[in-house]
Design a protein around this motif. Structure first.
Motif, PDB file in Angstrom:
ATOM      1  N   SER A  54      54.597   4.872  11.201  1.00  0.00           N
ATOM      2  CA  SER A  54      54.210   4.254  12.477  1.00  0.00           C
ATOM      3  C   SER A  54      54.946   2.944  12.764  1.00  0.00           C
ATOM      4  O   SER A  54      54.873   2.427  13.871  1.00  0.00           O
ATOM      5  CB  SER A  54      52.696   4.010  12.517  1.00  0.00           C
ATOM      6  N   LEU A  56      57.782   0.633  13.821  1.00  0.00           N
ATOM      7  CA  LEU A  56      59.001   0.679  14.634  1.00  0.00           C
ATOM      8  C   LEU A  56      60.043  -0.294  14.114  1.00  0.00           C
ATOM      9  O   LEU A  56      61.227  -0.130  14.361  1.00  0.00           O
ATOM     10  CB  LEU A  56      58.665   0.357  16.091  1.00  0.00           C
ATOM     11  N   ARG A 119      47.591  -6.410  20.239  1.00  0.00           N
ATOM     12  CA  ARG A 119      47.644  -4.974  20.503  1.00  0.00           C
ATOM     13  C   ARG A 119      47.718  -4.718  22.000  1.00  0.00           C
ATOM     14  O   ARG A 119      46.981  -5.304  22.781  1.00  0.00           O
ATOM     15  CB  ARG A 119      46.401  -4.297  19.935  1.00  0.00           C
ATOM     16  N   ARG A 122      50.477   0.500  24.009  1.00  0.00           N
ATOM     17  CA  ARG A 122      51.504   1.265  23.296  1.00  0.00           C
ATOM     18  C   ARG A 122      51.763   0.797  21.867  1.00  0.00           C
ATOM     19  O   ARG A 122      52.125   1.602  21.014  1.00  0.00           O
ATOM     20  CB  ARG A 122      52.816   1.209  24.064  1.00  0.00           C
ATOM     21  N   HIS A 123      51.670  -0.506  21.601  1.00  0.00           N
ATOM     22  CA  HIS A 123      52.091  -1.045  20.318  1.00  0.00           C
ATOM     23  C   HIS A 123      51.102  -2.070  19.780  1.00  0.00           C
ATOM     24  O   HIS A 123      50.258  -2.584  20.509  1.00  0.00           O
ATOM     25  CB  HIS A 123      53.460  -1.738  20.438  1.00  0.00           C
ATOM     26  N   GLU A 124      51.298  -2.368  18.514  1.00  0.00           N
ATOM     27  CA  GLU A 124      50.585  -3.480  17.892  1.00  0.00           C
ATOM     28  C   GLU A 124      51.614  -4.333  17.177  1.00  0.00           C
ATOM     29  O   GLU A 124      52.462  -3.821  16.444  1.00  0.00           O
ATOM     30  CB  GLU A 124      49.544  -2.971  16.900  1.00  0.00           C
ATOM     31  N   LEU A 125      51.559  -5.635  17.415  1.00  0.00           N
ATOM     32  CA  LEU A 125      52.450  -6.598  16.779  1.00  0.00           C
ATOM     33  C   LEU A 125      51.614  -7.400  15.801  1.00  0.00           C
ATOM     34  O   LEU A 125      50.628  -8.033  16.187  1.00  0.00           O
ATOM     35  CB  LEU A 125      53.072  -7.522  17.833  1.00  0.00           C
ATOM     36  N   LEU A 138      56.142  -4.480  14.079  1.00  0.00           N
ATOM     37  CA  LEU A 138      55.766  -3.772  15.293  1.00  0.00           C
ATOM     38  C   LEU A 138      55.509  -2.316  14.927  1.00  0.00           C
ATOM     39  O   LEU A 138      56.340  -1.687  14.278  1.00  0.00           O
ATOM     40  CB  LEU A 138      56.883  -3.867  16.335  1.00  0.00           C
ATOM     41  N   HIS A 139      54.353  -1.805  15.327  1.00  0.00           N
ATOM     42  CA  HIS A 139      54.083  -0.403  15.027  1.00  0.00           C
ATOM     43  C   HIS A 139      53.297   0.240  16.152  1.00  0.00           C
ATOM     44  O   HIS A 139      52.772  -0.414  17.039  1.00  0.00           O
ATOM     45  CB  HIS A 139      53.365  -0.258  13.681  1.00  0.00           C
ATOM     46  N   GLU A 140      53.275   1.576  16.098  1.00  0.00           N
ATOM     47  CA  GLU A 140      52.512   2.371  17.044  1.00  0.00           C
ATOM     48  C   GLU A 140      51.171   2.692  16.401  1.00  0.00           C
ATOM     49  O   GLU A 140      51.119   3.457  15.442  1.00  0.00           O
ATOM     50  CB  GLU A 140      53.253   3.668  17.374  1.00  0.00           C
TER      51      GLU A 140
END
Length: 142
Positions: A54, A56, A119, A122-125, A138-140
Motif C-alpha cells: 500500500s 506509494l 488522511r 485517496r491517501h494517508e500521509l 504516503l500510502h493508500e
C-alpha cells in the motif's frame, strides 16, 4: 483533508523509530544517503516500508531551513512533485509545532511533535519528525 492523529513527546533522535524547500518552494534537490550516514537499521526500515504493497513512497528530509530531500522512493516523490511534497511536509510539522507552543506556552518546552497522520479520501500521509530528520510515508489506506 482532515488530521486523523497528532501526538507529541520529547524527540527520540532516530528517524528509524518511525516504523513502531531551494526551488520555488524552498526545497533543494536530493543528496546521497552516504553523505548523511544512513545506518543499517534505517536502511532495513526504509526497505521494509518500500516493500509494503500500500506504500506509494517515502521521503527522508532534513530538518534544516529549507528542508532538503535526503532520500526518497516511489514515483510520487520524483522531480518537482517531490520537492512540493517536501516543502508541504516541512510546513505541516512547523505549523503543528507552533500551534502546540501557542496553546501550551512555556509548558511545551521540549514537547515536540512526534507523529502526524493526515488522511484524505485517496491517501494517508504519515510523518515522523525527530531532531534532525522528517520521515514521511504516503500510502493508500484500505
Amino acid at each position: 483533508m482532515s488530521v486523523i492523529g497528532v501526538s507529541s513527546q520529547a524527540t527520540s533522535g532516530n528517524p528509524a523509530n518511525a516504523a513502531s524547500s531551494s526551488q520555488s518552494n524552498g526545497v533543494p534537490s536530493s543528496t546521497s544517503s552516504a553523505s548523511v550516514g544512513v545506518t543499517p537499521e534505517l536502511e532495513q526500515t526504509l526497505a521494509l516500508l518500500s516493500s509494503h504493497r500500500s506504500v506509494l513512497g517515502y521521503m527522508l528530509l532534513s530538518r534544516g531551513h529549507p528542508a532538503s530531500i535526503i532520500r526518497h522512493s516511489g514515483g510520487v516523490f520524483d522531480g518537482e512533485h517531490g520537492k512540493k511534497y517536501a516543502g508541504v511536509i516541512a510546513r505541516i510539522v512547523e505549523t503543528v509545532q507552533a500551534g502546540l507552543e501557542e496553546i501550551n506556552g512555556v509548558e511545551s518546552e521540549g514537547d515536540d511533535v512526534k507523529f502526524l497522520r493526515v488522511r484524505t479520501k485517496r491517501h494517508e500521509l504519515m510523518i515522523s519528525p525527530d531532531g534532525r530528520y522528517l520521515l514521511a510515508v504516503l500510502h493508500e489506506p484500505s
